[in-house]
Design a protein around this motif. Structure first.
Motif, short mmCIF file in Angstrom:
data_model
loop_
_atom_site.label_atom_id
_atom_site.label_comp_id
_atom_site.label_asym_id
_atom_site.label_seq_id
_atom_site.Cartn_x
_atom_site.Cartn_y
_atom_site.Cartn_z
N LEU A 155 7.74 0.70 -7.32
CA LEU A 155 7.40 2.03 -7.58
C LEU A 155 7.53 2.84 -6.19
N ASN A 156 7.59 2.03 -5.06
CA ASN A 156 7.50 2.96 -3.82
C ASN A 156 6.63 3.73 -3.47
N ILE A 157 5.38 3.57 -3.94
CA ILE A 157 4.41 4.41 -4.31
C ILE A 157 3.90 5.07 -3.04
N SER A 158 3.34 6.66 -3.27
CA SER A 158 3.04 7.34 -2.39
C SER A 158 1.29 7.05 -2.07
N PRO A 159 0.72 7.57 -1.13
CA PRO A 159 -0.70 7.06 -0.66
C PRO A 159 -1.60 7.95 -1.56
N SER A 160 -0.90 9.28 -2.19
CA SER A 160 -1.93 9.81 -3.08
C SER A 160 -0.95 10.61 -3.91
N LEU A 161 -1.62 11.09 -4.83
CA LEU A 161 -0.98 12.18 -6.00
C LEU A 161 -0.36 13.48 -5.32
N GLU A 162 -0.85 14.03 -4.23
CA GLU A 162 -0.70 15.16 -3.83
C GLU A 162 0.94 14.92 -2.86
N ALA A 163 0.84 13.43 -2.23
CA ALA A 163 2.26 13.23 -1.89
C ALA A 163 3.38 12.92 -2.71
N SER A 164 4.09 13.81 -3.43
CA SER A 164 4.82 13.52 -4.65
C SER A 164 6.02 12.71 -4.21
N GLY A 165 6.49 12.95 -3.03
CA GLY A 165 7.75 11.94 -2.66
C GLY A 165 8.94 12.54 -3.09
N SER A 166 9.95 11.61 -3.14
CA SER A 166 11.33 11.92 -3.75
C SER A 166 11.49 11.00 -4.87
N LEU A 167 12.70 11.39 -5.62
CA LEU A 167 12.94 10.62 -6.69
C LEU A 167 13.59 9.17 -6.39
#
Length: 591
Positions: A155-167
């Motif tokens: 997933l390379n998951i971000s720390p929260s929903l707000e940090a949407s990150g890249s595709l």
């Protein structure tokens, strides 16, 4: 009722296979075992079977009969029953559209794990080395290698929903592949589905049988099975156990999505839909129990493995700290030796105490995991400790893929059948184009779930896109057939189709028991949402190597509201639009 130009199914068996392929899905493998674990093991089967008889079978029979009689997809079928009910079919299509958008992401993950299953050793078997190659990755050391592979490498998951990150391009490619496979299966509209269902319905059973044989021979499997079949009868007084049983029956049979109506609309008019409703619902429930036996045997193996590893670590720690003789300390005499060492070396033992873990087999078995956690973390944890892990990994993720694709065929049929039935679309475009556009639109929107915060959006859709909407849809369906169309008229239709009228059991369930059950479920979910207060989600904290609870931001709550409203509002809006149209028509005639 409008006639279809040609029945889809070559024979009734093909129709049963299609229904099983659609209904028997990931929920049977990953949600039912979790509910058994949560609500009293074997005791959970009591509310489960009561709900199957009171809700599952009657509602399945109702949907199959409506589809077969009206010979239309969900929008057309409910329009024939009453023009004011056109919104019910639209609501079903919207819910199926939401489900297709996120459900195929599971197939993308299954592809990702399947491709990695050919490596030796498996990439989730051990932690990767850090950039200096002096030790393991810090995040992986704080959690486990399987969790690290899931949260960081998949997933390379971000720390929260707000940090949407890249595709994540690897996940985006896997999702594109998953949609390509679905498109090839439905290329000629629902006609090509008939050939695919034999494979998607039967192959998972072959894999489950192999897993059952392997699972029962694993060390510690008995511990898992004892845990599953020991009924905790006190759970029968817990209303959540009954609510969960009703919800599981409801969702695992796929009621309200419109898929079953779409499938049944391609039946011969004299097909025995009563018999098929009973067969499909019994096979679906039997599969849930069968999959639970497999899951709990593997669960028992994993729990025993972790428990024995914990004991061995404690033994090693004590032997090194107190310079004990080899073989003097065993799992059998561990507790007596602990007491002895505490009495003879109190200071040294007190210093060592924070590092001594309290190992418990019961605690290991009590760790309840469902959904993606069970499918991708617990199973891969157990697989890596098996002999020839690559073989079992390929088999398992191939089975997940078959279950996922089988369910996707039903979801896309629920969208495509009303579209191909409509004169505006069906007459202008070939089936291949309509299928292609549906798959393409779903795939493009689904890319949201392949971003770093994609898993959080996946959870939002999974938790809120269907629950309340489906309950409302099926409640309106039941009331419409019994009280708007009329149960006597429906009786005559069934007599025409299958040669006999439904008995008192079906009529009582349709008219009284099932609607009351759905209303109580609806009230429970509404009060549960209200009492919960601020809605929360589980976010991955890389610094701690574990999940933490966070509040949903305002825009996420707005999306949740829109997801629920988008489908539920179709029902009153459809009735309102029909009423206005009729009113205007009357006025035009009178002038």
């Amino acid at each position: 009722a409008m006639e279809k130009s040609r029945p889809l199914w070559d024979n009734p068996l093909q129709f049963i296979f299609a229904c099983i392929s659609y209904a028997v899905g990931l929920g049977n493998v990953w949600r039912f075992p979790y509910l058994c674990q949560m609500y009293g093991g074997g005791g959970f089967l009591i509310p489960y079977f009561i709900m199957l008889i009171a809700e599952g079978m009657p509602l399945l029979y109702l949907e199959l009969a409506v589809g077969q009689r009206m010979r239309q997809g969900s929008i057309g079928a409910w329009k024939i029953i009453s023009p004011y009910l056109c919104g019910v079919g639209v609501a079903s299509v919207i819910v199926s559209f939401f489900l297709s958008m996120y459900y195929n992401v599971i197939n993308a993950w299954a592809f990702w794990y399947l491709f990695h299953s050919f490596q030796d050793p498996l990439p989730w078997a051990t932690c990767p080395l850090n950039s200096n190659r002096t030790g393991y990755e810090e995040e992986c050391e704080k959690t486990s290698s399987t969790q690290y592979f899931w949260y960081r490498q998949t997933l390379n998951i971000s720390p929260s929903l707000e940090a949407s990150g890249s595709l994540q391009w690897e996940q985006a490619l896997c999702l594109t592949l998953a949609w390509l496979v679905v498109y090839l299966c439905i290329l000629r509209g629902t006609e090509s589905t008939g050939k695919v269902v034999y494979v998607t319905a039967s192959l998972p059973y072959c894999v489950l049988i192999i897993y059952l044989i392997r699972g029962l021979t694993l060390h510690g499997a008995v511990n898992g099975l004892i845990y599953m079949f020991t009924p905790k009868m006190e759970q029968l007084s817990n209303p959540k156990a009954w609510i969960s049983a009703a919800t599981q029956i409801f969702f695992s049979l796929g009621l309200g999505f419109g898929s079953l109506i779409a499938f049944a609309s391609y039946n011969e008019p004299n097909n025995n839909c009563e018999r098929h409703a009973v067969i499909v619902s019994l096979i679906n429930s039997a599969t849930s129990i069968f999959a639970s036996i497999v899951t709990f045997s593997i669960y028992g193996f994993k729990a025993t493995f972790n428990y024995e590893s914990c004991i061995n670590k404690v033994i090693l720690l004590l032997m090194n700290a107190f310079d004990l003789e080899e073989g003097s300390l065993t799992a059998d005499n561990l507790n007596e030796m602990k007491d002895y060492l505490m009495a003879t070396h109190p200071q040294e033992y007190a210093q060592l105490l924070p590092r001594l873990k309290n190992c418990s087999l019961e605690a290991e078995l009590d760790t309840a995991v469902q959904g993606t956690g069970l499918a991708f973390i617990v199973y891969s944890e157990a697989i890596k400790n098996m002999e020839v892990p690559q073989l079992y990994s390929v088999l398992y993720f191939f089975m997940l893929l078959m279950l996922g694709i089988g369910s996707m065929l039903g979801n896309t049929a629920a969208i495509l059948t009303p579209l191909t039935d409509s004169k505006a679309i069906g007459a202008r475009f070939p089936k291949e184009v309509i299928s292609g556009v549906v798959c393409f639109v779903n795939c493009v929107i689904g890319l949201i779930f392949t971003m770093e915060a994609g898993n959080y959006w996946f959870d939002i859709f999974n938790d809120y896109a269907a629950t309340l909407s489906l309950l409302l849809i099926v409640l309106v369906e039941t009331i419409a057939v019994c009280y708007i169309y009329g149960i006597r008229r429906f009786e005559k239709d069934l007599d025409t189709m299958i040669g006999r009228k439904p008995n008192w059991y079906w009529k009582i369930m349709w008219a009284v028991a099932s609607p009351l059950l759905i209303i109580s479920l609806f009230i429970f979910y509404l009060t549960d949402y209200i009492l919960t207060g601020t809605l929360q989600y589980q976010a991955w904290d890389a610094t701690q190597g574990q999940l933490v609870t966070k509040d949903y931001p305002g825009y996420a709550l707005a999306v949740i509201g829109l997801l629920v409203a988008a489908s539920t509002m179709c029902i009153p809006l459809g009735a309102l639009v029909t009423f206005i149209r009729k009113r205007l028509k009357r006025e035009n005639v009178s002038t």
